[in-house]
Design an enzyme around this catalytic site. Structure first.
Site, short mmCIF file in Angstrom:
data_model
loop_
_atom_site.label_atom_id
_atom_site.label_comp_id
_atom_site.label_asym_id
_atom_site.label_seq_id
_atom_site.Cartn_x
_atom_site.Cartn_y
_atom_site.Cartn_z
N LYS A 82 0.84 -1.21 0.00
CA LYS A 82 0.00 0.00 0.00
C LYS A 82 0.87 1.25 0.00
O LYS A 82 0.59 2.22 -0.71
CB LYS A 82 -0.90 -0.03 1.23
CG LYS A 82 -1.48 1.30 1.64
CD LYS A 82 -2.25 1.19 2.93
CE LYS A 82 -2.55 2.54 3.55
NZ LYS A 82 -1.38 3.29 4.01
N CYS A 128 -4.60 7.97 8.96
CA CYS A 128 -4.91 7.43 10.28
C CYS A 128 -4.70 8.46 11.38
O CYS A 128 -3.80 9.29 11.31
CB CYS A 128 -4.05 6.21 10.54
SG CYS A 128 -4.67 4.78 9.66
N ASP A 148 4.42 0.54 12.03
CA ASP A 148 3.17 -0.16 11.67
C ASP A 148 3.19 -1.64 12.06
O ASP A 148 2.18 -2.32 11.94
CB ASP A 148 2.91 -0.06 10.16
CG ASP A 148 2.87 1.36 9.67
OD1 ASP A 148 1.83 1.80 9.19
OD2 ASP A 148 3.90 2.05 9.79
C1 UD1 Z 1 4.24 6.75 6.17
C2 UD1 Z 1 3.38 5.51 6.05
C3 UD1 Z 1 2.91 5.02 7.42
C4 UD1 Z 1 4.11 4.83 8.34
C5 UD1 Z 1 4.99 6.09 8.36
C6 UD1 Z 1 6.26 5.88 9.15
C7 UD1 Z 1 2.35 5.81 3.91
C8 UD1 Z 1 1.10 6.06 3.13
N1 UD1 Z 1 2.23 5.83 5.23
O1 UD1 Z 1 3.42 7.78 6.69
O2 UD1 Z 1 2.25 3.78 7.22
O3 UD1 Z 1 3.62 4.60 9.65
O4 UD1 Z 1 5.35 6.47 7.03
O5 UD1 Z 1 6.96 4.79 8.65
O6 UD1 Z 1 3.40 5.55 3.34
N2 UD1 Z 1 6.30 14.61 10.42
C9 UD1 Z 1 6.38 15.94 10.73
N3 UD1 Z 1 6.18 16.85 9.71
C10 UD1 Z 1 5.94 16.46 8.42
C11 UD1 Z 1 5.88 15.09 8.12
C12 UD1 Z 1 6.06 14.18 9.14
O7 UD1 Z 1 6.60 16.33 11.87
O8 UD1 Z 1 5.76 17.33 7.54
C13 UD1 Z 1 6.47 13.61 11.50
C14 UD1 Z 1 5.18 12.83 11.76
O9 UD1 Z 1 4.32 13.54 12.59
C15 UD1 Z 1 5.72 11.56 12.42
C16 UD1 Z 1 7.05 11.35 11.69
O10 UD1 Z 1 7.39 12.61 11.10
O11 UD1 Z 1 5.96 11.78 13.78
C17 UD1 Z 1 7.01 10.29 10.63
O12 UD1 Z 1 6.00 10.57 9.71
P1 UD1 Z 1 6.15 10.18 8.16
O13 UD1 Z 1 7.33 9.30 8.01
O14 UD1 Z 1 6.09 11.41 7.34
O15 UD1 Z 1 4.83 9.33 7.92
P2 UD1 Z 1 3.92 9.29 6.63
O16 UD1 Z 1 4.73 9.49 5.40
O17 UD1 Z 1 2.72 10.14 6.84
#
Ligand code: UD1
EC number: 2.5.1.7
Length: 457
Positions: free
Chosen positions: A31, A127, A321
């Site tokens: 996914k 989520c 995850d």
């Molecule tokens: C992706 C995955 C999710 C997984 C996560 C971490 C997808 C669709 N989802 O989510 O299943 O749990 O990676 O492996 O691929 N953060 C910030 N600012 C930002 C972006 C992120 O502070 O602009 C923080 C988030 O709040 C979190 C951390 O960075 O604490 C990791 O998030 P991120 O790796 O970006 O997760 P996603 O890409 O949303």
């Protein structure tokens, strides 16, 4: 169960627990890659073909988003054909139909700015596991040269002077922000250097796709990625890497229910950290590396499970995850286990439901059993102590999010008695293909409420 929840009564699965899961499931493309690969297709001047696409709602959502932007998307079995030759701007209202259903729209920014000079993103969903800000994304886009304008509808972006390569260091190796930089930098003028990048297998697979399209991307040591912008990219043909989150979910279900599940398609290389954890808990597995029929068989060896101290981390650490299904299995281990969540600040909400089922889980704001992380200083309940083994008993459960939801299903299958799990259509179908058929195939005793069956006829 929360009385404030708006889940319709028919969005529910009845689970008669206590039966070990036995048999085989097939895991298709990840996914977390497929949705991004679909966005990458927007960058091509010719059609792309993506294989091993799972039938999950996130794919439907991105299909909708691509179609409103003029991309012709056709699904044939598990192969997706995407023709972006007539990309066009979409209206705010058309895009807003998809608001709140996924976080993918933010990744359309770079490709749309390259193709059309402007982009719009609605309020984001995904989520509910923490704040999930998009500050890294918008900060990087601004540095590339995008003008970001927020209003009541969402966020409008334009690039009046084009997009130019940047030197950028992420505060945290965010998966989404790394993808944002990749999808923008590949066609920006000049070279981009991204430091502290995420290097999850799904990101490396996305880089493979972009390389097939004509991009020049170098993955250096120490989380440094260098991207040399090119003027044009063509379509790609690619088989998505298998879903290591789904594979680990079935593995944990086998362990928690004292069963044995062969996960066809599961790949050892992307699951090494999980496999080490699985073995240290006392689970058994065997890798079959046949290129077509291969996978990994996971089973409970019949001896007591062992407690462990774990912490989640970015790749190559223990994936966040994987945390929830492992915690359910740890409720059956003999002694005190620790799980320190370092990626999200609020990913233990689901444990309150497990406690109601008889699990002994306490949450702490300290960074227990591992390295101090950014959440400890800010008082978030992000460490869990699990005392096992606990006899789980049936309950009515409300699913709070996708991954926690699957762990509720596992808990209900491991528990004695009949549970009702609410929110399965809303959450589980986002990321687990045919999960009901797969559960039935493994011998799970599940059924839908009679009213739902009547509606489906
Ligand atoms: C992706 C995955 C999710 C997984 C996560 C971490 C997808 C669709 N989802 O989510 O299943 O749990 O990676 O492996 O691929 N953060 C910030 N600012 C930002 C972006 C992120 O502070 O602009 C923080 C988030 O709040 C979190 C951390 O960075 O604490 C990791 O998030 P991120 O790796 O970006 O997760 P996603 O890409 O949303």
């Amino acid at each position: 169960m929360s009385s404030t929840d708006a889940t319709p009564a028919e969005d529910m699965l009845i689970i008669h627990g206590g039966t070990p899961l036995e048999g085989e499931v097939h895991v298709r493309g990840a996914k977390n890659l497929v949705s991004k690969a679909m966005v990458a297709a927007l960058l091509g001047t010719s059609p792309s073909v993506l294989r091993s696409v799972p039938a999950i709602r996130d794919v439907e959502v991105v299909t909708g988003l691509l179609r409103v932007h003029g991309v012709d998307v056709e699904l044939d079995g598990d192969t997706l054909y995407m023709d972006p030759t007539s990309v066009e701007s979409a209206g705010v209202e058309e895009i807003n139909v998809h608001a709140g259903t996924s976080r993918i729209p933010i990744l359309l920014c770079g490709p749309l700015l390259h193709r059309l000079g402007r982009a719009f993103i609605p309020d984001l969903g995904g989520c509910n596991i923490g704040g999930r800000p998009i500050d890294f994304h918008l900060d990087a886009l601004r540095k590339f040269g995008a003008v970001v304008d927020k209003d009541a509808d969402g966020t409008h972006l334009s690039a009046p002077n084009g997009l130019h390569g940047i030197r950028y260091e992420l505060e945290f190796p965010s998966v989404g922000a790394t993808e944002q930089v990749l999808l923008t930098a590949v066609m920006a003028k000049g070279t981009t250097e991204l430091r502290n990048a995420a290097i999850e297998p799904e990101i490396i697979d996305l880089i493979c796709i972009l390389q097939k399209m004509g991009a020049i991307i170098k993955v250096h040591t120490n989380r440094v990625i260098e991207i040399v912008g090119v003027d044009e990219l063509k379509g790609y043909s690619h088989r998505a890497l298998p879903d290591r989150i789904e594979a680990a979910s079935w593995a944990s279900a086998a362990l928690a229910t004292q069963g044995s599940v062969f996960v066809r398609g599961a790949q050892q290389t992307d699951m090494m950290t999980f496999l080490n954890v699985f073995r240290s808990i006392g689970g058994a597995y065997e890798v079959n590396d046949d290129p077509n029929e291969g996978g990994i068989r996971f089973w409970h060896p019949g001896t007591a499970l062992k407690p462990v101290a774990l912490e989640t981390d970015v790749h190559p650490g223990l994936m966040t995850d994987w945390q929830q299904p492992i915690v359910v299995a740890l409720t059956q281990a003999d002694g005190l286990s620790i799980m320190h969540e370092t990626v999200y600040e609020n990913r233990f909400g689901y444990t309150s439901e497990l406690r109601r089922m008889g699990a002994n889980i306490e949450l702490y704001s300290d960074c227990l059993g591992g390295t101090p992380c950014r959440w400890g200083r800010r008082n978030f309940l992000h460490s869990a102590v699990i005392a096992g083994p606990s006899k789980l008993h049936a309950a009515d459960l409300q699913i709070p999010d996708l991954r926690a939801g699957f762990s509720h299903l596992i808990a209900a299958m491991a528990a004695e008695g009949t549970s009702r799990v609410y929110g399965v259509d809303r959450y589980i179908t986002r990321g687990y293909e045919n999960f009901e058929a797969k559960l039935l195939g493994l011998g799970a005793k599940i059924e839908r409420p009679t009213s739902t069956l009547a509606n489906r006829r």
